[in-house]
Scaffold this motif. Structure first.
Motif, mmCIF file in Angstrom:
data_model
loop_
_atom_site.group_PDB
_atom_site.id
_atom_site.type_symbol
_atom_site.label_atom_id
_atom_site.label_comp_id
_atom_site.label_asym_id
_atom_site.label_seq_id
_atom_site.Cartn_x
_atom_site.Cartn_y
_atom_site.Cartn_z
ATOM 1 N N UNK A 1 9.973 -50.888 -48.153
ATOM 2 C CA UNK A 1 9.105 -49.878 -48.776
ATOM 3 C C UNK A 1 8.068 -50.560 -49.649
ATOM 4 N N UNK A 2 6.815 -50.372 -49.340
ATOM 5 C CA UNK A 2 5.715 -50.902 -50.142
ATOM 6 C C UNK A 2 5.237 -49.832 -51.122
ATOM 7 N N UNK A 3 4.743 -50.298 -52.267
ATOM 8 C CA UNK A 3 4.249 -49.359 -53.274
ATOM 9 C C UNK A 3 3.141 -48.479 -52.709
ATOM 10 N N UNK A 4 2.266 -49.061 -51.911
ATOM 11 C CA UNK A 4 1.156 -48.296 -51.339
ATOM 12 C C UNK A 4 1.667 -47.206 -50.400
ATOM 13 N N UNK A 5 2.785 -47.466 -49.719
ATOM 14 C CA UNK A 5 3.359 -46.443 -48.844
ATOM 15 C C UNK A 5 3.811 -45.227 -49.659
ATOM 16 N N UNK A 7 2.574 -44.325 -52.619
ATOM 17 C CA UNK A 7 1.369 -43.638 -53.105
ATOM 18 C C UNK A 7 0.795 -42.729 -52.029
ATOM 19 N N UNK A 8 0.651 -43.244 -50.828
ATOM 20 C CA UNK A 8 0.077 -42.452 -49.738
ATOM 21 C C UNK A 8 0.974 -41.262 -49.403
ATOM 22 N N UNK A 9 2.283 -41.444 -49.457
ATOM 23 C CA UNK A 9 3.199 -40.339 -49.176
ATOM 24 C C UNK A 9 3.064 -39.230 -50.210
ATOM 25 N N UNK A 10 2.896 -39.595 -51.477
ATOM 26 C CA UNK A 10 2.699 -38.589 -52.524
ATOM 27 C C UNK A 10 1.419 -37.799 -52.256
ATOM 28 N N UNK A 22 9.384 -34.593 -54.284
ATOM 29 C CA UNK A 22 10.364 -34.990 -55.284
ATOM 30 C C UNK A 22 10.799 -36.429 -55.020
ATOM 31 N N UNK A 23 11.420 -37.034 -56.032
ATOM 32 C CA UNK A 23 11.949 -38.388 -55.851
ATOM 33 C C UNK A 23 13.002 -38.400 -54.757
ATOM 34 N N UNK A 24 13.811 -37.348 -54.682
ATOM 35 C CA UNK A 24 14.845 -37.279 -53.647
ATOM 36 C C UNK A 24 14.229 -37.222 -52.244
ATOM 37 N N UNK A 25 13.156 -36.457 -52.091
ATOM 38 C CA UNK A 25 12.490 -36.380 -50.793
ATOM 39 C C UNK A 25 11.916 -37.733 -50.392
ATOM 40 N N UNK A 26 11.311 -38.421 -51.342
ATOM 41 C CA UNK A 26 10.752 -39.739 -51.049
ATOM 42 C C UNK A 26 11.853 -40.741 -50.740
ATOM 43 N N UNK A 27 12.963 -40.656 -51.452
ATOM 44 C CA UNK A 27 14.086 -41.557 -51.187
ATOM 45 C C UNK A 27 14.615 -41.354 -49.775
ATOM 46 N N UNK A 28 14.730 -40.103 -49.348
ATOM 47 C CA UNK A 28 15.181 -39.815 -47.984
ATOM 48 C C UNK A 28 14.181 -40.352 -46.961
ATOM 49 N N UNK A 29 12.919 -40.163 -47.248
ATOM 50 C CA UNK A 29 11.890 -40.600 -46.293
ATOM 51 C C UNK A 29 11.914 -42.106 -46.091
ATOM 52 N N UNK A 30 12.057 -42.849 -47.188
ATOM 53 C CA UNK A 30 11.987 -44.307 -47.099
ATOM 54 C C UNK A 30 13.363 -44.958 -47.000
ATOM 55 N N UNK A 31 14.393 -44.123 -47.046
ATOM 56 C CA UNK A 31 15.771 -44.607 -46.924
ATOM 57 C C UNK A 31 16.072 -45.677 -47.970
ATOM 58 N N UNK A 32 15.776 -45.326 -49.224
ATOM 59 C CA UNK A 32 16.036 -46.207 -50.356
ATOM 60 C C UNK A 32 16.689 -45.382 -51.453
ATOM 61 N N UNK A 33 17.339 -46.023 -52.434
ATOM 62 C CA UNK A 33 17.920 -45.271 -53.545
ATOM 63 C C UNK A 33 16.841 -44.552 -54.354
ATOM 64 N N UNK A 37 12.620 -45.296 -55.964
ATOM 65 C CA UNK A 37 11.456 -44.408 -55.949
ATOM 66 C C UNK A 37 10.973 -44.161 -57.371
ATOM 67 N N UNK A 38 11.893 -43.926 -58.290
ATOM 68 C CA UNK A 38 11.488 -43.669 -59.671
ATOM 69 C C UNK A 38 10.750 -44.873 -60.250
ATOM 70 N N UNK A 39 11.197 -46.077 -59.918
ATOM 71 C CA UNK A 39 10.490 -47.281 -60.380
ATOM 72 C C UNK A 39 9.094 -47.340 -59.781
ATOM 73 N N UNK A 40 8.992 -47.002 -58.501
ATOM 74 C CA UNK A 40 7.686 -47.033 -57.838
ATOM 75 C C UNK A 40 6.738 -46.011 -58.459
#
Length: 219
Positions: A1-5, A7-10, A22-33, A37-40
């Motif tokens: 997961x890149x930071x730019x990815x 940003x573009x997803x948001x 939401x952070x949960x939606x982004x976590x599911x999308x990128x398959x990361x904790x 996402x919160x750090x990103x």
């Protein structure tokens, strides 16, 4: 997961759905904790790509807002909150699949409703004026307050009444054609990978092309 990815997803979610992910939606999308996402998101906020609330939720990703700040923007099937006059008039230029958007607001002084069909072709007709209260050098000190005070008034009389009632000093007032020019190219590329924010010199050059000048803008 890149930071730019992230940003573009948001921005893509805001653009297509009128809301932030939401952070949960982004976590599911990128398959990361979720913490990754919160750090990103915090890093993106530090870089002024996003505005977060105290809980870490996305409040703004200019020109989009998750909270009402005085403007609604209606496309063919999506409703957005416009972050301010500037952001609301920018949306049709960024959302290129929309031929026009309906920007609606009320005069802060007298509550008269106003609405414009805003396109990429030319400024909408109207004698109203946009007033920016916070000088450019301080806009990011409290960006939500800044955006909440970039409003459109019926005329100079309404602006004068509002300034007197709120005990605010006059900021920078402009007509609708100037507002439209300011908004037209400010966010170009923001939905795409590789977007880079303008540096201060580039920003100043852009503002001059729209007809803005003076110390309010740092020019």
């Amino acid at each position: 997961m890149e930071l730019e990815d992230v940003r573009v997803a948001v921005y893509a979610t805001f653009a297509r759905e009128g809301r932030p992910p939401t952070a949960a939606e982004l976590a599911d999308r990128f398959e990361v904790p979720a913490e990754a996402i919160r750090r990103a998101l915090r890093e993106l906020a530090t870089g002024r790509h996003l505005v977060l609330d105290d809980a870490g939720s996305i409040v703004m990703a200019h020109p989009f807002s998750a909270v009402p700040l005085g403007f609604s923007v209606m496309g063919s099937s999506t409703l957005w909150w416009g972050g301010c006059a500037w952001d609301s008039f920018a949306m049709p230029h960024l959302l290129t699949w929309e031929s026009e958007v309906l920007v609606a607001t009320r005069c802060p002084a007298c509550s008269t409703p106003h609405a414009w069909n805003v396109t990429r072709d030319a400024p909408p007709p109207g004698d109203q004026i946009a007033h920016f209260l916070i000088p450019a050098a301080h806009m990011w000190n409290d960006v939500v307050k800044t955006c909440a005070h970039q409003r459109i008034f019926c005329n100079e009389n309404c602006l004068a009444d509002w300034l007197r009632e709120t005990a605010n000093d006059r900021g920078y007032a402009m007509d609708l054609p100037t507002l439209w020019r300011l908004a037209s190219d400010w966010y170009t590329g923001r939905l795409d990978h590789g977007y880079t924010r303008r540096d201060p010199t580039q920003s100043a050059d852009y503002l001059r092309t729209t007809g803005l000048s003076g110390p309010f803008w740092g020019l």
